[in-house]
Motif scaffolding. Structure first.
Motif, PDB file in Angstrom:
ATOM      1  N   GLY A  99       0.233  -5.321  -0.605  1.00  0.00           N
ATOM      2  CA  GLY A  99      -0.194  -4.410   0.315  1.00  0.00           C
ATOM      3  C   GLY A  99       0.763  -4.210   1.655  1.00  0.00           C
ATOM      4  O   GLY A  99       1.082  -5.528   2.047  1.00  0.00           O
ATOM      5  N   LEU A 118      -0.106   0.243  -1.646  1.00  0.00           N
ATOM      6  CA  LEU A 118      -1.036  -1.010  -2.402  1.00  0.00           C
ATOM      7  C   LEU A 118      -0.195  -0.971  -3.719  1.00  0.00           C
ATOM      8  O   LEU A 118       0.382   0.025  -3.969  1.00  0.00           O
ATOM      9  N   VAL A 169      -6.816  -7.730   0.073  1.00  0.00           N
ATOM     10  CA  VAL A 169      -5.682  -6.690   0.300  1.00  0.00           C
ATOM     11  C   VAL A 169      -4.933  -7.254   1.548  1.00  0.00           C
ATOM     12  O   VAL A 169      -5.341  -6.975   2.778  1.00  0.00           O
ATOM     13  N   VAL A 212       0.012   4.590  -4.205  1.00  0.00           N
ATOM     14  CA  VAL A 212       0.230   3.198  -5.097  1.00  0.00           C
ATOM     15  C   VAL A 212       1.663   2.949  -5.648  1.00  0.00           C
ATOM     16  O   VAL A 212       2.056   3.975  -6.198  1.00  0.00           O
ATOM     17  N   GLU A 254      -0.153  -3.665  -7.877  1.00  0.00           N
ATOM     18  CA  GLU A 254      -0.303  -4.792  -8.422  1.00  0.00           C
ATOM     19  C   GLU A 254       1.105  -5.550  -8.695  1.00  0.00           C
ATOM     20  O   GLU A 254       1.920  -4.776  -8.841  1.00  0.00           O
ATOM     21  N   VAL A 260      -6.574  -0.796  -7.699  1.00  0.00           N
ATOM     22  CA  VAL A 260      -5.681  -0.496  -7.048  1.00  0.00           C
ATOM     23  C   VAL A 260      -5.813   1.067  -6.506  1.00  0.00           C
ATOM     24  O   VAL A 260      -6.114   1.179  -5.334  1.00  0.00           O
ATOM     25  N   ILE A 292      -3.851  -8.441  -4.688  1.00  0.00           N
ATOM     26  CA  ILE A 292      -2.728  -7.542  -4.864  1.00  0.00           C
ATOM     27  C   ILE A 292      -1.886  -7.184  -3.659  1.00  0.00           C
ATOM     28  O   ILE A 292      -1.968  -7.885  -2.422  1.00  0.00           O
ATOM     29  N   TRP A 340     -13.942  -5.446  -1.625  1.00  0.00           N
ATOM     30  CA  TRP A 340     -12.411  -5.850  -1.217  1.00  0.00           C
ATOM     31  C   TRP A 340     -12.360  -6.297   0.014  1.00  0.00           C
ATOM     32  O   TRP A 340     -13.252  -6.039   0.928  1.00  0.00           O
TER      33      TRP A 340
END
Length: 323
Positions: free
Chosen positions: A123, A148, A98, A184, A150, A168, A121, A70
């Motif tokens: 962030g 973070l 990210v 998350v 989705e 994630v 994703i 990532w």
């Protein structure tokens, strides 16, 4: 994991350092004296609690990095296009991208720059971190929060691709192990707007007054300036279908009141230093979106006009003249 840092400023450098210390292989995209220092001396982290130096791999091209799991994108919003090709290159080879920038449309802009949509994703981070010298990065407060999540269409895609499921959470756990308070989100788009409703008005108020947050909130008119700026962002978000709650204004004001009196948004730091600012991507974005949905935003319109003019003057005066 193997992690790339695209943007070796305060945020990128800080998280790169703490991730490297917690055992991850970190590759930093940098240039100039920053790159030279990272290669020769390592990456130095300074915080109110401690200081340390870690070794990272640094270069001015991501191709030698090889595949990474990532990549953190942490440039200023006005520099996003510059790192777009690097993010695209890594994403096409499997990296999850990210973004930890200010703004609510960063993921969409990365996709417009050619980054595969399913590799991006959502962030955001709340932290006061600056690069104080070549290869030296300082966290100036206790807060280091990361959120973070989705996006909805990515969650649907994961039901068909089990290889993506849980990505994630794996990245979030890496941040936690590095010392960041990490959550998350089940609705990252709304969380992005919640931060935007804080950072854009704070940047506008501090930029217009040329002061840290303390003097702004110390007077009734200063508080009113901040409150009106927050209300404008909330109104624009709601007009775009973002479910911002009735308690949003109170929540943001309480958070602002808890900040140290000397706290400065990065926009003010850049303005004072004569560097380009993110005003067009903060208040400017509020104004542009407001016009699309028919919402009046006089505070942010004023901030764009005044701070934008000041930034332009500072940028011109910093350009050396030919003799």
């Amino acid at each position: 994991m193997r992690v790339a840092i695209l943007g070796a400023g305060g945020v990128g450098g800080y998280y790169g350092g703490v991730l490297a210390r917690s055992g991850h292989e970190v590759h930093v995209l940098a240039r100039g004296t920053n790159l030279a220092a990272l290669r020769q001396k390592g990456l130095e982290i300074r915080t109110p609690e401690e200081s340390f130096v870690v070794q990272v791999k640094a270069g001015d091209d991501v191709k030698p990095f090889g595949p990474v799991d990532w990549a953190i994108v942490a440039v200023k919003t006005y520099s996003l296009a510059e790192v777009g090709p690097a993010a695209r290159y890594l994403a096409e080879r499997g990296a999850v991208i990210v973004p930890l920038l200010n703004g609510v449309d960063i993921a969409d802009r990365l996709v417009e720059l050619g980054v595969p949509k399913h590799n991006v994703i959502g962030g955001l981070t709340t932290i006061s971190a600056v690069r104080t010298g070549a290869g030296i990065f300082e966290r100036r407060g206790k807060i280091q929060q990361v959120v973070l999540g989705e996006f909805p269409d990515a969650r649907l895609a994961q039901t068909k691709d089990q290889g993506q499921a849980g990505r994630v959470e794996r990245i979030a756990e890496a941040f936690r192990q590095a010392g960041a308070e990490t959550r998350v989100s089940s609705d990252i788009r709304t969380d992005l707007w919640r931060k935007f409703a804080f950072i854009a008005p704070m940047a506008a108020a501090c930029g217009l007054s040329r002061t840290p947050i303390g003097p702004v909130r110390a007077t009734s008119l200063g508080r009113l300036l901040l409150e009106r700026g927050i209300r404008e962002v909330i109104s624009v978000g709601r007009a775009q279908g973002i479910p911002l709650g009735d308690d949003e204004l109170d929540r943001i004001m309480k958070f602002s009141e808890a900040l140290p009196e000397t706290n400065k948004p990065s926009l003010l730091v850049d303005l004072e230093a004569g560097r380009p600012t993110e005003i067009e991507d903060l208040s400017g974005a509020v104004s542009r979106m407001a016009r699309m949905v028919g919402v009046e935003t006089p505070i942010h319109d004023t901030a764009v006009a005044a701070i934008g003019a000041a930034s332009a003057v500072a940028s011109r005066s910093s350009v050396p003249r030919a003799s």
